[in-house]
Design a protein around this motif. Structure first.
Motif, PDB file in Angstrom:
ATOM      1  N   LEU A 250     -20.853  25.693  30.514  1.00 45.43           N
ATOM      2  CA  LEU A 250     -19.644  24.975  30.117  1.00 45.43           C
ATOM      3  C   LEU A 250     -19.375  25.091  28.621  1.00 45.43           C
ATOM      4  O   LEU A 250     -18.224  25.202  28.191  1.00 45.43           O
ATOM      5  CB  LEU A 250     -19.770  23.492  30.496  1.00 45.43           C
ATOM      6  N   ALA A 251     -20.446  25.045  27.829  1.00 47.73           N
ATOM      7  CA  ALA A 251     -20.266  25.080  26.372  1.00 47.73           C
ATOM      8  C   ALA A 251     -19.580  26.356  25.912  1.00 47.73           C
ATOM      9  O   ALA A 251     -18.876  26.359  24.893  1.00 47.73           O
ATOM     10  CB  ALA A 251     -21.615  24.923  25.671  1.00 47.73           C
ATOM     11  N   GLU A 252     -19.765  27.452  26.633  1.00 48.16           N
ATOM     12  CA  GLU A 252     -19.107  28.718  26.262  1.00 48.16           C
ATOM     13  C   GLU A 252     -17.584  28.555  26.239  1.00 48.16           C
ATOM     14  O   GLU A 252     -16.896  29.274  25.520  1.00 48.16           O
ATOM     15  CB  GLU A 252     -19.487  29.818  27.249  1.00 48.16           C
ATOM     16  N   HIS A 253     -17.084  27.612  27.006  1.00 49.75           N
ATOM     17  CA  HIS A 253     -15.635  27.425  27.124  1.00 49.75           C
ATOM     18  C   HIS A 253     -15.112  26.259  26.293  1.00 49.75           C
ATOM     19  O   HIS A 253     -13.920  26.242  25.973  1.00 49.75           O
ATOM     20  CB  HIS A 253     -15.268  27.205  28.592  1.00 49.75           C
ATOM     21  N   VAL A 254     -15.960  25.297  25.960  1.00 52.07           N
ATOM     22  CA  VAL A 254     -15.475  24.109  25.251  1.00 52.07           C
ATOM     23  C   VAL A 254     -16.061  23.954  23.855  1.00 52.07           C
ATOM     24  O   VAL A 254     -15.467  23.300  22.998  1.00 52.07           O
ATOM     25  CB  VAL A 254     -15.747  22.827  26.063  1.00 52.07           C
ATOM     26  N   LEU A 255     -17.213  24.552  23.596  1.00 48.12           N
ATOM     27  CA  LEU A 255     -17.879  24.430  22.304  1.00 48.12           C
ATOM     28  C   LEU A 255     -18.753  25.667  22.082  1.00 48.12           C
ATOM     29  O   LEU A 255     -19.967  25.584  21.941  1.00 48.12           O
ATOM     30  CB  LEU A 255     -18.740  23.154  22.289  1.00 48.12           C
ATOM     31  N   PRO A 256     -18.130  26.855  22.046  1.00 53.62           N
ATOM     32  CA  PRO A 256     -18.896  28.106  22.068  1.00 53.62           C
ATOM     33  C   PRO A 256     -19.811  28.308  20.868  1.00 53.62           C
ATOM     34  O   PRO A 256     -20.782  29.074  20.955  1.00 53.62           O
ATOM     35  CB  PRO A 256     -17.803  29.176  22.120  1.00 53.62           C
ATOM     36  N   GLU A 257     -19.534  27.649  19.758  1.00 49.78           N
ATOM     37  CA  GLU A 257     -20.368  27.830  18.577  1.00 49.78           C
ATOM     38  C   GLU A 257     -21.804  27.350  18.806  1.00 49.78           C
ATOM     39  O   GLU A 257     -22.736  27.833  18.153  1.00 49.78           O
ATOM     40  CB  GLU A 257     -19.765  27.079  17.380  1.00 49.78           C
ATOM     41  N   VAL A 258     -21.991  26.406  19.727  1.00 49.57           N
ATOM     42  CA  VAL A 258     -23.336  25.862  19.960  1.00 49.57           C
ATOM     43  C   VAL A 258     -24.216  26.838  20.741  1.00 49.57           C
ATOM     44  O   VAL A 258     -25.330  27.144  20.293  1.00 49.57           O
ATOM     45  CB  VAL A 258     -23.254  24.479  20.636  1.00 49.57           C
ATOM     46  N   PRO A 259     -23.801  27.373  21.885  1.00 48.31           N
ATOM     47  CA  PRO A 259     -24.662  28.363  22.542  1.00 48.31           C
ATOM     48  C   PRO A 259     -24.873  29.625  21.710  1.00 48.31           C
ATOM     49  O   PRO A 259     -25.889  30.309  21.853  1.00 48.31           O
ATOM     50  CB  PRO A 259     -23.931  28.675  23.854  1.00 48.31           C
ATOM     51  N   GLN A 260     -23.935  29.924  20.808  1.00 50.19           N
ATOM     52  CA  GLN A 260     -24.107  31.092  19.946  1.00 50.19           C
ATOM     53  C   GLN A 260     -25.241  30.914  18.940  1.00 50.19           C
ATOM     54  O   GLN A 260     -25.664  31.875  18.297  1.00 50.19           O
ATOM     55  CB  GLN A 260     -22.799  31.399  19.219  1.00 50.19           C
TER      56      GLN A 260
END
Length: 483
Positions: A250-260
Protein backbone atom coordinates in the motif's frame (compact mmCIF):
# COMPACT_ATOMS: atom_id res chain seq x y z
CA UNK A 1 -8.79 -27.59 19.80
CA UNK A 2 -8.78 -29.12 23.26
CA UNK A 3 -11.51 -28.69 25.84
CA UNK A 4 -9.07 -26.65 27.94
CA UNK A 5 -8.62 -24.23 25.03
CA UNK A 6 -12.38 -23.97 24.62
CA UNK A 7 -12.80 -23.32 28.33
CA UNK A 8 -10.11 -20.63 28.29
CA UNK A 9 -11.75 -19.04 25.25
CA UNK A 10 -15.11 -18.98 27.03
CA UNK A 11 -13.50 -17.38 30.07
CA UNK A 12 -11.86 -14.70 27.94
CA UNK A 13 -15.14 -14.01 26.12
CA UNK A 14 -16.94 -13.66 29.42
CA UNK A 15 -14.23 -11.35 30.71
CA UNK A 16 -14.46 -9.09 27.64
CA UNK A 17 -18.24 -8.96 27.83
CA UNK A 18 -18.05 -8.05 31.51
CA UNK A 19 -15.53 -5.33 30.64
CA UNK A 20 -17.88 -3.98 27.98
CA UNK A 21 -20.81 -4.13 30.40
CA UNK A 22 -18.86 -2.10 32.97
CA UNK A 23 -17.80 0.53 30.41
CA UNK A 24 -21.32 0.87 29.01
CA UNK A 25 -23.14 1.04 32.35
CA UNK A 26 -21.35 4.33 33.02
CA UNK A 27 -23.42 5.81 30.18
CA UNK A 28 -26.74 4.21 31.12
CA UNK A 29 -28.30 7.58 31.94
CA UNK A 30 -27.39 8.97 28.50
CA UNK A 31 -28.31 5.76 26.66
CA UNK A 32 -31.58 5.39 28.56
CA UNK A 33 -32.70 8.97 27.95
CA UNK A 34 -31.89 8.72 24.23
CA UNK A 35 -33.42 5.26 23.77
CA UNK A 36 -36.60 6.28 25.61
CA UNK A 37 -37.37 8.82 22.90
CA UNK A 38 -36.93 6.25 20.12
CA UNK A 39 -38.78 3.42 21.88
CA UNK A 40 -41.71 5.72 22.69
CA UNK A 41 -41.98 6.49 18.98
CA UNK A 42 -41.93 2.77 18.11
CA UNK A 43 -38.31 2.59 16.93
CA UNK A 44 -35.28 0.46 17.74
CA UNK A 45 -31.94 1.94 18.81
CA UNK A 46 -28.55 0.23 19.10
CA UNK A 47 -25.06 1.29 20.07
CA UNK A 48 -22.96 -0.03 17.21
CA UNK A 49 -19.61 -0.32 15.48
CA UNK A 50 -16.43 1.11 16.90
CA UNK A 51 -18.23 2.20 20.06
CA UNK A 52 -19.07 -1.41 20.96
CA UNK A 53 -15.58 -2.58 19.97
CA UNK A 54 -14.00 0.08 22.19
CA UNK A 55 -16.34 -0.84 25.07
CA UNK A 56 -15.22 -4.46 24.77
CA UNK A 57 -11.62 -3.22 24.93
CA UNK A 58 -12.41 -1.04 27.95
CA UNK A 59 -11.70 2.20 26.10
CA UNK A 60 -15.11 3.71 25.32
CA UNK A 61 -14.74 7.38 24.39
CA UNK A 62 -17.02 10.38 23.97
CA UNK A 63 -17.71 9.78 20.24
CA UNK A 64 -20.62 7.35 20.11
CA UNK A 65 -22.18 5.59 17.12
CA UNK A 66 -25.78 4.37 17.00
CA UNK A 67 -28.01 2.71 14.44
CA UNK A 68 -31.81 2.72 14.22
CA UNK A 69 -34.72 1.78 12.00
CA UNK A 70 -35.92 5.41 12.24
CA UNK A 71 -35.40 7.44 9.08
CA UNK A 72 -33.11 10.49 9.27
CA UNK A 73 -35.96 12.99 9.37
CA UNK A 74 -37.56 11.01 12.19
CA UNK A 75 -34.27 10.94 14.07
CA UNK A 76 -33.98 14.71 13.74
CA UNK A 77 -37.47 15.13 15.11
CA UNK A 78 -36.73 12.84 18.08
CA UNK A 79 -33.52 14.69 18.92
CA UNK A 80 -35.01 18.17 18.63
CA UNK A 81 -35.35 19.77 22.06
CA UNK A 82 -33.13 17.12 23.68
CA UNK A 83 -29.77 17.47 21.91
CA UNK A 84 -27.74 20.60 22.57
CA UNK A 85 -26.76 20.84 18.90
CA UNK A 86 -27.45 18.93 15.68
CA UNK A 87 -25.90 18.72 12.21
CA UNK A 88 -26.83 16.95 9.00
CA UNK A 89 -23.56 16.78 7.04
CA UNK A 90 -23.98 12.99 6.65
CA UNK A 91 -27.71 12.92 6.17
CA UNK A 92 -27.43 11.76 2.54
CA UNK A 93 -25.99 8.53 3.97
CA UNK A 94 -28.57 8.36 6.73
CA UNK A 95 -26.49 9.93 9.51
CA UNK A 96 -27.66 12.63 11.90
CA UNK A 97 -25.09 14.16 14.25
CA UNK A 98 -25.80 15.58 17.68
CA UNK A 99 -24.09 16.87 20.80
CA UNK A 100 -25.27 15.99 24.30
CA UNK A 101 -23.48 16.41 27.64
CA UNK A 102 -20.06 16.55 25.98
CA UNK A 103 -20.71 13.47 23.85
CA UNK A 104 -20.70 13.51 20.05
CA UNK A 105 -23.50 11.23 18.83
CA UNK A 106 -23.90 9.92 15.28
CA UNK A 107 -27.16 8.09 14.64
CA UNK A 108 -27.48 6.28 11.30
CA UNK A 109 -30.52 4.61 9.81
CA UNK A 110 -30.20 0.87 9.02
CA UNK A 111 -28.65 0.69 5.55
CA UNK A 112 -28.03 -1.67 2.68
CA UNK A 113 -25.23 -0.40 0.47
CA UNK A 114 -24.43 -1.36 -3.10
CA UNK A 115 -21.21 -0.44 -4.93
CA UNK A 116 -20.20 -0.28 -8.59
CA UNK A 117 -16.58 -1.40 -7.92
CA UNK A 118 -15.33 1.76 -9.64
CA UNK A 119 -15.90 4.55 -7.11
CA UNK A 120 -16.16 4.21 -3.32
CA UNK A 121 -19.50 5.98 -3.05
CA UNK A 122 -22.30 3.49 -2.38
CA UNK A 123 -25.89 3.64 -3.51
CA UNK A 124 -27.60 3.83 -0.14
CA UNK A 125 -30.94 2.21 0.58
CA UNK A 126 -32.47 2.43 4.03
CA UNK A 127 -33.44 -0.89 5.56
CA UNK A 128 -35.26 -2.39 8.51
CA UNK A 129 -32.83 -5.16 9.52
CA UNK A 130 -30.00 -4.80 12.01
CA UNK A 131 -28.28 -7.95 10.72
CA UNK A 132 -28.17 -6.62 7.16
CA UNK A 133 -26.83 -3.31 8.45
CA UNK A 134 -24.06 -5.04 10.40
CA UNK A 135 -23.09 -7.15 7.39
CA UNK A 136 -22.25 -4.02 5.37
CA UNK A 137 -19.65 -2.87 7.93
CA UNK A 138 -15.96 -2.66 7.07
CA UNK A 139 -14.65 -5.19 9.62
CA UNK A 140 -16.23 -7.84 11.81
CA UNK A 141 -14.84 -6.21 14.97
CA UNK A 142 -16.93 -3.16 13.97
CA UNK A 143 -20.07 -5.22 13.32
CA UNK A 144 -21.20 -5.71 16.90
CA UNK A 145 -24.15 -3.94 18.52
CA UNK A 146 -25.85 -3.47 21.89
CA UNK A 147 -29.59 -2.87 22.08
CA UNK A 148 -30.68 0.16 24.09
CA UNK A 149 -33.82 0.60 26.14
CA UNK A 150 -35.17 3.25 28.47
CA UNK A 151 -33.28 1.48 31.25
CA UNK A 152 -29.95 1.61 29.34
CA UNK A 153 -27.98 -1.27 27.82
CA UNK A 154 -29.66 -4.46 26.75
CA UNK A 155 -28.73 -7.41 24.54
CA UNK A 156 -25.27 -7.86 23.01
CA UNK A 157 -25.62 -8.65 19.27
CA UNK A 158 -22.74 -10.28 17.36
CA UNK A 159 -23.96 -12.26 14.32
CA UNK A 160 -20.59 -12.18 12.48
CA UNK A 161 -18.13 -13.15 15.21
CA UNK A 162 -16.70 -9.73 15.91
CA UNK A 163 -15.97 -10.63 19.53
CA UNK A 164 -13.86 -13.59 18.38
CA UNK A 165 -11.80 -11.20 16.26
CA UNK A 166 -11.31 -8.86 19.20
CA UNK A 167 -10.25 -11.83 21.34
CA UNK A 168 -7.74 -12.86 18.68
CA UNK A 169 -6.53 -9.31 18.00
CA UNK A 170 -7.51 -9.88 14.36
CA UNK A 171 -8.73 -7.58 11.60
CA UNK A 172 -11.03 -9.36 9.15
CA UNK A 173 -13.94 -8.45 6.88
CA UNK A 174 -17.60 -9.59 7.10
CA UNK A 175 -17.64 -10.50 3.41
CA UNK A 176 -14.63 -11.75 1.46
CA UNK A 177 -11.91 -9.07 1.60
CA UNK A 178 -11.77 -8.93 -2.21
CA UNK A 179 -15.43 -7.88 -2.33
CA UNK A 180 -15.13 -5.57 0.68
CA UNK A 181 -12.03 -3.77 -0.63
CA UNK A 182 -13.42 -3.70 -4.14
CA UNK A 183 -16.50 -1.93 -2.79
CA UNK A 184 -14.39 0.61 -0.90
CA UNK A 185 -10.57 0.53 -1.30
CA UNK A 186 -10.19 2.95 1.60
CA UNK A 187 -10.93 -0.04 3.84
CA UNK A 188 -7.44 -1.36 3.05
CA UNK A 189 -5.94 1.79 4.51
CA UNK A 190 -8.35 1.64 7.44
CA UNK A 191 -7.09 -1.89 8.13
CA UNK A 192 -3.58 -0.49 8.54
CA UNK A 193 -4.92 2.38 10.63
CA UNK A 194 -6.75 0.02 12.99
CA UNK A 195 -3.59 -2.06 13.31
CA UNK A 196 -1.79 1.12 14.39
CA UNK A 197 -4.50 2.14 16.85
CA UNK A 198 -5.36 -1.25 18.37
CA UNK A 199 -2.22 -3.33 17.88
CA UNK A 200 -4.25 -5.95 15.99
CA UNK A 201 -2.90 -7.98 13.06
CA UNK A 202 -4.51 -8.73 9.71
CA UNK A 203 -6.21 -12.05 9.02
CA UNK A 204 -4.21 -14.03 6.41
CA UNK A 205 -6.89 -13.57 3.76
CA UNK A 206 -6.80 -9.79 4.35
CA UNK A 207 -3.03 -9.80 3.81
CA UNK A 208 -3.43 -11.62 0.49
CA UNK A 209 -6.24 -9.38 -0.70
CA UNK A 210 -4.41 -6.12 0.09
CA UNK A 211 -1.23 -7.34 -1.61
CA UNK A 212 -3.25 -8.13 -4.73
CA UNK A 213 -5.45 -5.02 -4.67
CA UNK A 214 -3.17 -2.29 -3.32
CA UNK A 215 -3.34 -0.35 -6.59
CA UNK A 216 -7.09 0.11 -6.15
CA UNK A 217 -6.32 2.75 -3.52
CA UNK A 218 -5.87 5.13 -6.48
CA UNK A 219 -9.69 5.39 -6.53
CA UNK A 220 -9.54 7.26 -3.22
CA UNK A 221 -9.03 11.03 -3.02
CA UNK A 222 -5.78 12.39 -1.53
CA UNK A 223 -7.77 14.08 1.25
CA UNK A 224 -9.18 10.77 2.50
CA UNK A 225 -5.81 9.05 2.21
CA UNK A 226 -4.11 11.84 4.14
CA UNK A 227 -6.73 11.69 6.88
CA UNK A 228 -6.25 7.94 7.34
CA UNK A 229 -2.46 8.22 7.34
CA UNK A 230 -2.70 10.93 9.98
CA UNK A 231 -4.83 8.70 12.22
CA UNK A 232 -2.46 5.79 11.61
CA UNK A 233 0.59 7.77 12.62
CA UNK A 234 -1.10 8.99 15.80
CA UNK A 235 -1.89 5.42 16.85
CA UNK A 236 -0.34 3.77 19.87
CA UNK A 237 1.19 1.16 17.53
CA UNK A 238 2.13 3.51 14.68
CA UNK A 239 5.33 1.60 13.85
CA UNK A 240 3.37 -1.59 13.24
CA UNK A 241 0.86 0.39 11.17
CA UNK A 242 3.64 1.65 8.90
CA UNK A 243 4.98 -1.88 8.58
CA UNK A 244 1.55 -3.06 7.39
CA UNK A 245 1.56 -0.29 4.78
CA UNK A 246 4.99 -1.20 3.49
CA UNK A 247 4.75 -5.01 3.67
CA UNK A 248 1.39 -5.04 1.85
CA UNK A 249 2.49 -2.72 -0.96
CA UNK A 250 0.00 0.00 0.00
CA UNK A 251 2.79 2.43 0.86
CA UNK A 252 4.04 2.30 -2.75
CA UNK A 253 0.81 4.07 -3.71
CA UNK A 254 0.22 6.42 -0.77
CA UNK A 255 3.65 7.11 0.75
CA UNK A 256 6.26 5.75 -1.69
CA UNK A 257 9.20 7.57 -0.10
CA UNK A 258 9.05 5.22 2.91
CA UNK A 259 9.45 1.84 1.16
CA UNK A 260 12.16 3.45 -0.97
CA UNK A 261 14.22 3.69 2.21
CA UNK A 262 14.79 -0.07 1.92
CA UNK A 263 18.16 0.45 0.26
CA UNK A 264 20.07 -2.56 -0.97
CA UNK A 265 23.16 -3.22 1.15
CA UNK A 266 26.02 -5.07 -0.51
CA UNK A 267 29.04 -6.69 1.12
CA UNK A 268 31.41 -3.94 0.00
CA UNK A 269 29.35 -0.99 1.15
CA UNK A 270 27.88 -1.56 4.59
CA UNK A 271 25.54 1.04 6.00
CA UNK A 272 22.55 1.25 8.30
CA UNK A 273 19.20 -0.09 7.12
CA UNK A 274 17.58 3.31 6.57
CA UNK A 275 14.02 1.97 6.61
CA UNK A 276 14.46 0.10 9.89
CA UNK A 277 16.33 3.08 11.31
CA UNK A 278 13.42 5.37 10.40
CA UNK A 279 10.95 3.06 12.14
CA UNK A 280 13.20 3.03 15.20
CA UNK A 281 13.36 6.84 15.19
CA UNK A 282 9.55 6.98 15.00
CA UNK A 283 9.32 4.63 17.96
CA UNK A 284 11.87 6.66 19.91
CA UNK A 285 10.04 9.91 19.17
CA UNK A 286 6.76 8.39 20.39
CA UNK A 287 8.45 7.33 23.63
CA UNK A 288 9.84 10.85 24.15
CA UNK A 289 6.54 12.70 23.61
CA UNK A 290 5.79 14.66 26.78
CA UNK A 291 2.02 14.58 26.31
CA UNK A 292 -0.53 13.70 23.64
CA UNK A 293 0.62 12.22 20.31
CA UNK A 294 2.38 14.90 18.26
CA UNK A 295 1.64 14.59 14.51
CA UNK A 296 4.40 17.02 13.47
CA UNK A 297 7.08 15.21 15.47
CA UNK A 298 5.92 11.77 14.32
CA UNK A 299 5.80 12.72 10.64
CA UNK A 300 9.25 14.33 10.89
CA UNK A 301 10.62 11.20 12.58
CA UNK A 302 9.25 8.91 9.86
CA UNK A 303 10.35 11.13 6.97
CA UNK A 304 13.60 12.60 8.30
CA UNK A 305 15.84 10.44 6.08
CA UNK A 306 13.74 10.22 2.90
CA UNK A 307 16.41 12.22 1.07
CA UNK A 308 18.96 9.41 1.46
CA UNK A 309 18.03 7.25 -1.55
CA UNK A 310 18.58 10.21 -3.90
CA UNK A 311 21.85 11.27 -2.27
CA UNK A 312 23.54 7.92 -1.63
CA UNK A 313 27.11 7.79 -2.91
CA UNK A 314 29.66 4.97 -2.66
CA UNK A 315 33.01 6.36 -1.57
CA UNK A 316 36.48 4.88 -1.79
CA UNK A 317 37.31 2.40 0.92
CA UNK A 318 33.77 1.06 1.16
CA UNK A 319 32.15 4.07 2.84
CA UNK A 320 28.69 5.32 1.94
CA UNK A 321 27.72 8.99 2.06
CA UNK A 322 24.40 10.84 1.98
CA UNK A 323 25.59 14.42 1.65
CA UNK A 324 22.83 17.06 1.98
CA UNK A 325 20.14 14.40 2.34
CA UNK A 326 18.37 16.69 4.81
CA UNK A 327 17.98 19.38 2.12
CA UNK A 328 16.62 16.91 -0.43
CA UNK A 329 14.50 15.22 2.23
CA UNK A 330 12.85 18.48 3.28
CA UNK A 331 11.81 19.13 -0.33
CA UNK A 332 10.46 15.60 -0.74
CA UNK A 333 8.58 15.76 2.56
CA UNK A 334 6.90 19.03 1.65
CA UNK A 335 5.97 17.72 -1.79
CA UNK A 336 4.42 14.52 -0.44
CA UNK A 337 2.53 16.22 2.40
CA UNK A 338 1.15 18.87 0.03
CA UNK A 339 -0.04 16.07 -2.27
CA UNK A 340 -1.87 14.58 0.74
CA UNK A 341 -3.52 18.02 1.26
CA UNK A 342 -2.03 18.66 4.70
CA UNK A 343 -2.28 22.21 6.00
CA UNK A 344 0.36 24.68 4.86
CA UNK A 345 1.51 25.25 8.42
CA UNK A 346 1.94 21.54 9.09
CA UNK A 347 3.80 21.00 5.80
CA UNK A 348 6.23 23.79 6.59
CA UNK A 349 6.82 22.65 10.18
CA UNK A 350 7.56 19.04 9.18
CA UNK A 351 9.75 20.16 6.29
CA UNK A 352 11.69 22.47 8.59
CA UNK A 353 12.35 19.72 11.12
CA UNK A 354 13.58 17.39 8.37
CA UNK A 355 15.84 20.17 7.08
CA UNK A 356 17.29 20.91 10.53
CA UNK A 357 17.63 17.41 11.94
CA UNK A 358 21.32 17.09 10.98
CA UNK A 359 22.36 20.50 12.29
CA UNK A 360 23.44 19.17 15.68
CA UNK A 361 25.72 16.38 14.49
CA UNK A 362 29.41 17.10 14.76
CA UNK A 363 28.93 18.95 18.04
CA UNK A 364 31.55 18.25 20.66
CA UNK A 365 33.18 20.06 23.54
CA UNK A 366 33.90 23.66 22.56
CA UNK A 367 32.92 22.90 18.95
CA UNK A 368 29.90 25.20 18.96
CA UNK A 369 30.37 28.92 19.47
CA UNK A 370 27.71 31.00 21.17
CA UNK A 371 26.94 32.38 17.71
CA UNK A 372 26.28 28.90 16.33
CA UNK A 373 24.07 28.03 19.30
CA UNK A 374 22.06 31.21 18.76
CA UNK A 375 21.57 30.40 15.07
CA UNK A 376 20.48 26.85 15.87
CA UNK A 377 17.85 28.07 18.32
CA UNK A 378 16.70 30.99 16.18
CA UNK A 379 16.47 28.89 13.02
CA UNK A 380 14.35 26.32 14.86
CA UNK A 381 12.18 29.02 16.40
CA UNK A 382 9.03 27.67 18.02
CA UNK A 383 9.94 24.20 16.72
CA UNK A 384 13.01 24.01 19.00
CA UNK A 385 11.38 21.63 21.56
CA UNK A 386 10.30 19.29 18.75
CA UNK A 387 13.75 19.49 17.12
CA UNK A 388 15.37 18.59 20.43
CA UNK A 389 13.15 15.48 20.64
CA UNK A 390 13.78 14.55 17.00
CA UNK A 391 17.56 14.78 17.39
CA UNK A 392 17.44 12.61 20.49
CA UNK A 393 15.13 10.11 18.76
CA UNK A 394 17.55 9.92 15.82
CA UNK A 395 20.12 8.12 17.97
CA UNK A 396 19.50 4.44 17.26
CA UNK A 397 23.03 3.08 17.59
CA UNK A 398 23.36 -0.23 19.43
CA UNK A 399 26.73 0.88 20.74
CA UNK A 400 25.81 1.82 24.30
CA UNK A 401 28.97 3.85 24.82
CA UNK A 402 28.32 5.90 21.68
CA UNK A 403 24.67 6.32 22.65
CA UNK A 404 25.62 7.66 26.07
CA UNK A 405 28.16 10.03 24.51
CA UNK A 406 25.58 11.48 22.11
CA UNK A 407 22.97 11.85 24.86
CA UNK A 408 25.49 13.56 27.12
CA UNK A 409 26.61 15.89 24.33
CA UNK A 410 23.04 16.90 23.60
CA UNK A 411 22.35 17.42 27.29
CA UNK A 412 25.20 19.91 27.37
CA UNK A 413 24.02 21.50 24.14
CA UNK A 414 20.48 22.01 25.47
CA UNK A 415 21.93 23.50 28.64
CA UNK A 416 23.87 26.01 26.55
CA UNK A 417 20.76 26.91 24.60
CA UNK A 418 18.86 27.41 27.85
CA UNK A 419 21.62 29.54 29.34
CA UNK A 420 21.92 31.83 26.31
CA UNK A 421 18.12 31.99 25.93
CA UNK A 422 17.75 33.05 29.54
CA UNK A 423 20.20 35.89 29.01
CA UNK A 424 19.09 36.99 25.56
CA UNK A 425 15.51 35.76 24.97
CA UNK A 426 16.36 33.97 21.72
CA UNK A 427 12.68 33.53 20.92
CA UNK A 428 12.55 37.27 20.15
CA UNK A 429 15.88 37.87 18.44
CA UNK A 430 15.73 41.08 16.43
CA UNK A 431 18.36 43.56 15.22
CA UNK A 432 19.38 46.09 17.84
CA UNK A 433 18.05 48.87 15.59
CA UNK A 434 14.63 48.90 13.92
CA UNK A 435 13.77 50.07 10.42
CA UNK A 436 13.02 53.66 11.48
CA UNK A 437 16.35 53.97 13.27
CA UNK A 438 18.18 52.52 10.26
CA UNK A 439 16.61 55.07 7.89
CA UNK A 440 17.38 57.94 10.26
CA UNK A 441 21.02 56.93 10.81
CA UNK A 442 21.71 56.29 7.10
CA UNK A 443 19.56 59.15 5.82
CA UNK A 444 17.61 56.94 3.44
CA UNK A 445 13.94 56.24 2.77
CA UNK A 446 12.00 52.99 2.65
CA UNK A 447 13.30 50.45 0.16
CA UNK A 448 15.55 47.48 -0.49
CA UNK A 449 18.55 49.04 1.24
CA UNK A 450 16.68 49.17 4.57
CA UNK A 451 16.04 45.44 4.32
CA UNK A 452 19.71 44.77 3.55
CA UNK A 453 20.76 46.84 6.56
CA UNK A 454 18.23 45.04 8.77
CA UNK A 455 19.59 41.66 7.64
CA UNK A 456 23.16 42.78 8.35
CA UNK A 457 22.22 43.86 11.87
CA UNK A 458 20.39 40.61 12.53
CA UNK A 459 23.44 38.62 11.44
CA UNK A 460 25.54 40.79 13.72
CA UNK A 461 23.10 40.16 16.57
CA UNK A 462 23.34 36.42 16.06
CA UNK A 463 27.13 36.56 15.82
CA UNK A 464 27.89 38.78 18.79
CA UNK A 465 24.78 38.81 20.92
CA UNK A 466 22.98 41.98 22.09
CA UNK A 467 24.73 45.29 21.33
CA UNK A 468 24.32 48.73 22.83
CA UNK A 469 22.56 51.14 20.44
CA UNK A 470 25.81 53.11 20.04
CA UNK A 471 27.80 50.01 19.09
CA UNK A 472 25.07 48.89 16.70
CA UNK A 473 25.06 52.35 15.08
CA UNK A 474 28.85 52.33 14.62
CA UNK A 475 28.72 48.85 13.09
CA UNK A 476 25.89 49.90 10.76
CA UNK A 477 27.76 52.99 9.56
CA UNK A 478 30.94 50.99 9.04
CA UNK A 479 29.01 48.40 6.99
CA UNK A 480 27.35 51.19 4.98
CA UNK A 481 30.65 52.89 4.20
CA UNK A 482 32.18 49.66 2.90
CA UNK A 483 29.06 48.52 1.06
Amino acid sequence: MSSDDLDQGAVRRARLLAQAHTALRVQDALFGALAARFVAAGHQLYLVGGSVRDAVLGRLGDDLDFTTDARPEQTQKLLRGWAEDMWDTGIAFGTVGALKDGHKLEITTFRTDSYDQRSRNPVVDFGTSLDVDLARRDFRMNAMAVSLTAQGCGEFVDPLGGLDDVLAGRIDTPDSPEISFGDDPLRMLRAARFAAQLGFTWAPRVVVAVEQMAGEIARITPERIGAELEKLLLGEHAVEGVEHLVDSGLAEHVLPEVPQLQLAIDTAHQHKDVYRHSLAVLGNAMALEPGDPDPVLRWAALLHDIGKPATRRFEKGGAVSFHHHEVVGAKLARKRLRALTFSKHMVEDIGKLVYLHMRFYGYGDQAWTDSAVRRYAVDAGELLPKLNLLVRADCTTRNQRRSRQLASAYDRFEQRIAKISEAEDLAKVRPDLDGNAIMEILGIGPGREVGEAWSFLKELRLEQGPLDPEDAERALLDWWSKR
